[in-house]
Write an enzyme that holds these catalytic residues in place. Structure first.
Site, PDB file in Angstrom:
ATOM      1  N   SER A 276     -42.275  19.649  58.781  1.00 37.43           N
ATOM      2  CA  SER A 276     -41.055  20.594  59.166  1.00 37.43           C
ATOM      3  C   SER A 276     -39.831  19.562  59.437  1.00 37.43           C
ATOM      4  O   SER A 276     -40.021  18.226  59.204  1.00 37.43           O
ATOM      5  CB  SER A 276     -41.393  21.081  60.756  1.00 37.43           C
ATOM      6  OG  SER A 276     -39.373  21.279  60.930  1.00 37.43           O
TER       7      SER A 276
ATOM      8  N   TYR B 140     -43.233  18.424  68.737  1.00 38.92           N
ATOM      9  CA  TYR B 140     -43.609  18.863  67.274  1.00 38.92           C
ATOM     10  C   TYR B 140     -43.302  18.358  66.336  1.00 38.92           C
ATOM     11  O   TYR B 140     -43.847  18.387  65.426  1.00 38.92           O
ATOM     12  CB  TYR B 140     -42.459  19.771  67.642  1.00 38.92           C
ATOM     13  CG  TYR B 140     -42.932  21.247  66.287  1.00 38.92           C
ATOM     14  CD1 TYR B 140     -43.555  22.498  66.620  1.00 38.92           C
ATOM     15  CD2 TYR B 140     -41.614  21.109  65.525  1.00 38.92           C
ATOM     16  CE1 TYR B 140     -43.650  22.881  65.077  1.00 38.92           C
ATOM     17  CE2 TYR B 140     -41.239  21.563  64.198  1.00 38.92           C
ATOM     18  CZ  TYR B 140     -42.026  23.489  63.499  1.00 38.92           C
ATOM     19  OH  TYR B 140     -42.229  23.208  63.489  1.00 38.92           O
TER      20      TYR B 140
END
Length: 289
Positions: free
Chosen positions: A154, A167
């Site tokens: 990501s 995350y």
């Protein structure tokens, strides 16, 4: 000739959204597909995860394209589940040419409110799950002296984002893991690359907590999500369709990328090129005692 003709792909998190898109894209290009997903709810995940029906729908869609699909339900947190899936895939197809470690979750917590249990759940799925996926399949690829491993990271692995400590930490780990695997597996002609998606149009960022996050207030709506999207990219269409990430997967999995390894390919509508966007402006919120 289709770019994946005669090849077999192993995809985790394949039941819906990006995983389903990856499966269908590779199948359209000639690949048979091993579809792996937990297809069940996981404690600590605040939105609805995929179901066994979703997983079967992906398989049916692959078969409608004239390719074979093997469905394996399991949890990326358990290495034995992935090893079993690889064994079943080899029994069925005789080879695995590419592995796409796609399974992941996105939850939102301020760091000082983040519980050890939630931290561990995110680490176990997003980072250990990727390790387990790669570890389960690379032995076969090393023996054959060929293969492509694609790890879905990501842009949050490349930059900081408020309320995403867990995350972001996992995705940064995935990016480094891809580079390390590229170095270690290179002598065996096995490639490993990462993809860093930006704001992708999936279920994972359309639950209420995500809508509030993007709206900057409680009670966020889908309209707020669409309005926020242009702040996350430099292109007009900054809410990226999963198919754009799948096209990157296809490139890295195919022989077109035969000499591409160790890179992180951003698919983010230009987000990473931006000078920055502060998602936490204003005064600090009160801290609970």
């Amino acid at each position: 000739m289709p770019r994946m003709q005669g090849k077999v792909a192993f995809i985790t998190g394949a039941a819906r959204s990006q995983g389903r898109s990856h499966a269908l894209t590779l199948a359209r290009e000639g690949a048979d597909v091993i579809l792996f997903d937990v297809a069940a709810q996981i404690d600590g995940v605040p939105y609805e995860l995929a179901s066994p029906e979703d997983l079967q729908q992906t398989a049916s869609a692959v078969e409608e394209l004239g390719r074979q699909a093997l469905v394996v339900q399991g949890d990326v947190r358990r290495f034995e589940d992935l090893a079993r899936a690889v064994d079943e895939g080899l029994d069925r197809f005789g080879q695995i040419d590419t592995a796409v470690a796609n399974a992941g979750i996105w939850v939102i917590d301020r760091f000082w409110e983040l519980t050890p249990e939630r931290w561990q759940t995110v680490i176990d799925i997003n980072l250990t799950g990727v390790f387990n996926t790669a570890r389960a399949v690379v032995g076969h690829m090393m023996e054959r002296r060929q293969g492509s491993v694609v790890l879905i990271a990501s842009v949050n692995g490349l930059e900081a984002s408020a309320r995403c400590a867990h995350y972001g930490a996992t995705k940064a780990g995935v990016i480094n893991l891809a580079k390390t695997l590229a170095v270690e597996l290179g002598p065996y002609s096995v490639r490993c690359n990462a993809i860093a998606p930006g704001l992708i149009d999936t279920v994972m960022n359309s639950w209420q907590g995500a809508l509030d996050f993007m709206a900057g207030r409680e009670g966020g709506t889908q309209e707020d999500r669409l309005a926020a999207a242009p702040h996350w990219g430099s292109l007009p269409e900054s809410l990226v369709p999963p198919s754009s990430v799948s096209n990157a997967v296809l490139y890295l999995a195919s022989d077109e990328a035969a000499h591409v390894t160790g890179i992180t390919l951003t698919v983010d509508a230009g987000h990473y090129a931006l000078p920055g966007f502060n998602t936490e402006p204003g005064e600090a919120p009160a801290v609970s005692p």
